[in-house]
Write a protein that holds these residues in place. Structure first.
Motif, mmCIF file in Angstrom:
data_model
loop_
_atom_site.group_PDB
_atom_site.id
_atom_site.type_symbol
_atom_site.label_atom_id
_atom_site.label_comp_id
_atom_site.label_asym_id
_atom_site.label_seq_id
_atom_site.Cartn_x
_atom_site.Cartn_y
_atom_site.Cartn_z
ATOM 1 N N ALA A 51 0.945 -1.165 -0.092
ATOM 2 C CA ALA A 51 -0.151 0.040 -0.103
ATOM 3 C C ALA A 51 0.871 1.114 -0.014
ATOM 4 C CB ALA A 51 -1.012 -0.116 1.257
ATOM 5 N N THR A 52 0.341 2.373 -0.728
ATOM 6 C CA THR A 52 0.968 3.627 -0.917
ATOM 7 C C THR A 52 0.153 4.584 -0.034
ATOM 8 O OG1 THR A 52 1.925 3.253 -3.088
ATOM 9 C CG2 THR A 52 1.955 5.388 -2.174
ATOM 10 N N LEU A 53 0.766 5.147 1.020
ATOM 11 C CA LEU A 53 0.241 6.069 1.941
ATOM 12 C C LEU A 53 1.044 7.189 2.115
ATOM 13 C CD1 LEU A 53 -0.690 3.620 5.007
ATOM 14 C CD2 LEU A 53 -2.098 4.848 3.096
ATOM 15 N N TRP A 54 0.487 8.502 2.135
ATOM 16 C CA TRP A 54 1.201 9.656 2.636
ATOM 17 C C TRP A 54 1.586 9.465 4.172
ATOM 18 C CZ3 TRP A 54 -2.366 14.190 0.476
ATOM 19 C CH2 TRP A 54 -2.265 14.189 -0.645
ATOM 20 N N THR A 55 2.800 10.271 4.592
ATOM 21 C CA THR A 55 2.777 10.453 6.096
ATOM 22 C C THR A 55 2.708 11.867 6.499
ATOM 23 O OG1 THR A 55 4.280 8.284 5.886
ATOM 24 C CG2 THR A 55 4.504 9.824 7.994
ATOM 25 N N GLY A 56 2.318 12.184 7.636
ATOM 26 C CA GLY A 56 2.363 13.477 8.318
ATOM 27 C C GLY A 56 2.521 13.574 9.675
ATOM 28 N N ALA A 57 2.825 14.681 10.087
ATOM 29 C CA ALA A 57 3.072 14.818 11.600
ATOM 30 C C ALA A 57 2.749 16.274 11.878
ATOM 31 C CB ALA A 57 4.650 14.909 11.790
ATOM 32 N N VAL A 58 2.035 16.253 13.112
ATOM 33 C CA VAL A 58 1.521 17.445 13.758
ATOM 34 C C VAL A 58 1.864 17.418 15.308
ATOM 35 C CG1 VAL A 58 -0.500 17.737 12.060
ATOM 36 C CG2 VAL A 58 -0.915 16.455 14.228
ATOM 37 N N VAL A 59 1.633 18.640 15.848
ATOM 38 C CA VAL A 59 2.001 18.585 17.303
ATOM 39 C C VAL A 59 1.050 19.306 18.127
ATOM 40 C CG1 VAL A 59 3.738 19.981 18.783
ATOM 41 C CG2 VAL A 59 4.501 19.252 16.526
ATOM 42 N N LEU A 60 0.800 18.576 19.197
ATOM 43 C CA LEU A 60 -0.514 19.065 20.107
ATOM 44 C C LEU A 60 0.185 19.777 21.293
ATOM 45 C CD1 LEU A 60 -3.808 17.573 21.207
ATOM 46 C CD2 LEU A 60 -2.189 18.195 23.027
ATOM 47 N N VAL A 61 -0.091 21.063 21.378
ATOM 48 C CA VAL A 61 0.310 21.834 22.153
ATOM 49 C C VAL A 61 -0.940 22.553 23.219
ATOM 50 C CG1 VAL A 61 1.660 24.267 22.774
ATOM 51 C CG2 VAL A 61 2.140 22.652 20.955
ATOM 52 N N THR A 62 -0.713 22.902 24.589
ATOM 53 C CA THR A 62 -1.671 23.375 25.200
ATOM 54 C C THR A 62 -1.496 24.530 26.054
ATOM 55 O OG1 THR A 62 -1.307 21.840 26.998
ATOM 56 C CG2 THR A 62 -3.155 21.328 25.576
ATOM 57 N N ASP A 63 -1.971 25.372 26.589
ATOM 58 C CA ASP A 63 -1.539 26.454 27.577
ATOM 59 C C ASP A 63 -1.618 25.966 28.912
ATOM 60 O OD1 ASP A 63 -4.254 26.827 27.812
ATOM 61 O OD2 ASP A 63 -4.531 28.756 27.049
ATOM 62 N N GLY A 83 1.711 21.616 12.022
ATOM 63 C CA GLY A 83 2.325 20.307 11.361
ATOM 64 C C GLY A 83 2.243 20.270 9.930
ATOM 65 N N GLY A 84 2.364 19.143 9.317
ATOM 66 C CA GLY A 84 2.291 19.146 7.844
ATOM 67 C C GLY A 84 2.881 17.775 7.536
ATOM 68 N N ALA A 85 3.282 17.716 6.255
ATOM 69 C CA ALA A 85 3.681 16.548 5.555
ATOM 70 C C ALA A 85 5.170 16.139 5.878
ATOM 71 C CB ALA A 85 3.560 16.713 3.979
ATOM 72 N N ASP A 87 8.738 14.964 4.703
ATOM 73 C CA ASP A 87 9.270 14.829 3.657
ATOM 74 C C ASP A 87 10.008 13.429 3.270
ATOM 75 O OD1 ASP A 87 8.620 17.483 2.940
ATOM 76 O OD2 ASP A 87 10.438 18.313 3.709
ATOM 77 N N ALA A 88 10.173 13.214 2.045
ATOM 78 C CA ALA A 88 10.904 11.972 1.664
ATOM 79 C C ALA A 88 12.177 11.906 2.258
ATOM 80 C CB ALA A 88 11.141 12.020 0.134
ATOM 81 N N GLY A 89 12.358 10.621 2.991
ATOM 82 C CA GLY A 89 13.468 10.322 3.810
ATOM 83 C C GLY A 89 13.702 11.082 5.088
ATOM 84 N N GLU A 90 12.590 11.979 5.640
ATOM 85 C CA GLU A 90 12.540 12.545 6.827
ATOM 86 C C GLU A 90 11.912 11.784 7.964
ATOM 87 O OE1 GLU A 90 11.701 17.296 8.002
ATOM 88 O OE2 GLU A 90 10.305 16.178 6.741
ATOM 89 N N ALA A 91 12.548 11.668 9.348
ATOM 90 C CA ALA A 91 11.591 10.933 10.251
ATOM 91 C C ALA A 91 10.427 11.907 10.673
ATOM 92 C CB ALA A 91 12.610 10.916 11.398
ATOM 93 N N PRO A 92 9.490 11.159 11.194
ATOM 94 C CA PRO A 92 8.329 11.926 11.524
ATOM 95 C C PRO A 92 8.599 13.044 12.534
ATOM 96 C CG PRO A 92 7.551 9.851 11.391
ATOM 97 C CD PRO A 92 9.091 9.665 11.067
ATOM 98 N N ALA A 93 9.208 12.878 13.527
ATOM 99 C CA ALA A 93 9.551 13.599 14.818
ATOM 100 C C ALA A 93 10.513 14.858 14.085
ATOM 101 C CB ALA A 93 10.396 12.738 16.019
ATOM 102 N N GLY A 134 -4.455 7.872 1.337
ATOM 103 C CA GLY A 134 -4.622 7.497 2.789
ATOM 104 C C GLY A 134 -3.228 8.094 3.274
ATOM 105 N N GLU A 135 -3.136 7.959 4.611
ATOM 106 C CA GLU A 135 -2.099 8.666 5.310
ATOM 107 C C GLU A 135 -2.108 8.082 6.648
ATOM 108 O OE1 GLU A 135 -0.541 13.187 5.992
ATOM 109 O OE2 GLU A 135 -2.648 12.881 5.851
#
Length: 361
Positions: A51-63, A83-85, A87-93, A134-135
């Motif tokens: 399967a081919t899927l996109w990969t994304g990363a977002v950050v949850l911040v609170t006050d 956050g966002g996509a 990139d190729a070869g990039e670790a999610p963190a 899908g992602e």
């Protein structure tokens, strides 16, 4: 997983490549080798089957009040977590840290994951021309930001048009439905402290008590004002007394309305107690709201089926409540009372629901 082999290599019975057999002039072709047992695929076939899927990363911040950072963008009407996509070869963190710097001008590392979400290819809202496959989307913990850190945010010249901190219950109205489910699930996972949640389209595959009860889907009842230790003075009228009722493991009793997911401290009379002491009171809305600390010895059968009874750490109760700055003073008093009652400091684990028939300690 299928076994991989090259198309032009055959195996003898002992596992070594078979040598080609010599033929004399006019000899018929050798019979085709017998099919190999099991499932065999060439590397090309196996790669094409994945399967081919996109990969994304977002950050949850609170006050400090437990509100969630969301940002406005110039290309869609709803709000997003930063956050966002990936990139190729990039670790999610690494992608999360890069996006936070590009979008908010804030440097940092975000190694702790809160959730990993599988988003299906037919998720609503994706334009057909995008060919969305899908992602897999990673949600990282950005922590609780101080006023100084919030003031250090610097927005880029385009794309991000603003940020604000939203009450958790506001997220479904501000965000795409799937994004809001994911953010609330990640926030509950942070409060649970049981590790990253596995999600499918924003829904936990193994829901915890906070997930099942929909905690944080309704606006938290604000109770701000000032904290005062000790008993309520005689010239003030007590309102809505509540108890910090400790189980032997140092956790406290918490009530959750099943219809709304709203959380409340129980009244001091919610169970059989020992060693009760006046903890203090919150002065808000021209009234004194007293707090009592005590050790629970028994819990009767649930008198009201509309409420679930949970055991949670005092810090979890604080994070699920909207108490303003004085909430930190109250929490410090609660930990002092716990030590006075010779009870342990409980580790952060997901809150557990108590049986309707009650329990004894």
């Amino acid at each position: 997983m299928p076994q991989l082999t090259d198309e032009d290599v055959t195996q003898d019975t002992d596992g070594s490549p078979a040598a080609p057999e010599a033929r004399t002039c006019g000899q018929s072709e050798a019979p085709a080798p017998a099919a190999r047992p099991g499932t065999w695929m060439t590397p090309e076939e196996y790669g094409a089957s994945r399967a081919t899927l996109w990969t994304g990363a977002v950050v949850l911040v609170t006050d400090a009040d437990g509100r969630v950072l969301v940002q406005s963008v110039d290309y869609r009407p709803d709000r997003l977590l930063p956050g966002g996509a990936v990139d190729a070869g990039e670790a999610p963190a690494a992608a999360a840290a890069r996006a936070m710097y590009e979008e908010l001008g804030v440097e940092g590392r975000y190694p702790r994951g809160l959730a990993v979400d599988w988003i299906p290819a037919d998720a609503p809202g994706m334009p057909p021309g995008m060919r969305f496959p899908g992602e897999i989307l990673h949600v990282f913990d950005g922590g609780t930001w101080t006023r100084d850190r919030i003031d250090s945010v610097r927005l880029p010249a385009q794309e991000i048009t603003g940020i604000h901190f939203a009450e958790p219950a506001e997220l479904p109205a501000l965000m795409d439905a799937g994004d809001a489910r994911r953010a609330l699930s990640a926030l509950r996972a942070r409060i649970n402290g049981g590790g990253a949640a596995l999600l499918e389209d924003g829904r936990p595959t193994t829901p915890t008590a906070l997930d099942r009860l929909g905690v944080l889907r309704s606006r938290r009842t604000p109770l701000h004002g000032t904290w005062h230790p000790g008993a309520v003075p005689a010239h003030l009228t007590p309102r809505d007394p509540a108890g910090w009722l400790f189980a032997p493991d140092g956790r406290v009793l918490l009530l959750v309305a099943r219809a709304t997911g709203a959380v409340h401290l129980p009244p001091p009379t919610a169970g059989r107690t020992a060693a009760a002491l006046p903890l203090g009171y919150r002065y808000a809305d021209q009234g004194a709201h007293p707090r009592t600390a005590a050790r629970l010895t028994a819990l009767p059968p649930g008198p009201d089926p509309a409420y679930a009874r949970l055991l949670a750490t005092p810090d979890q109760v604080r994070e699920l409540s909207d108490w303003g700055p004085a909430g930190h003073e109250e929490l410090a008093a609660v930990h002092g009372a716990r030590a006075h009652l010779s009870l342990p400091s409980p580790p952060r684990t997901p809150p557990t629901e108590l049986p309707a028939e009650g329990c004894h300690w």
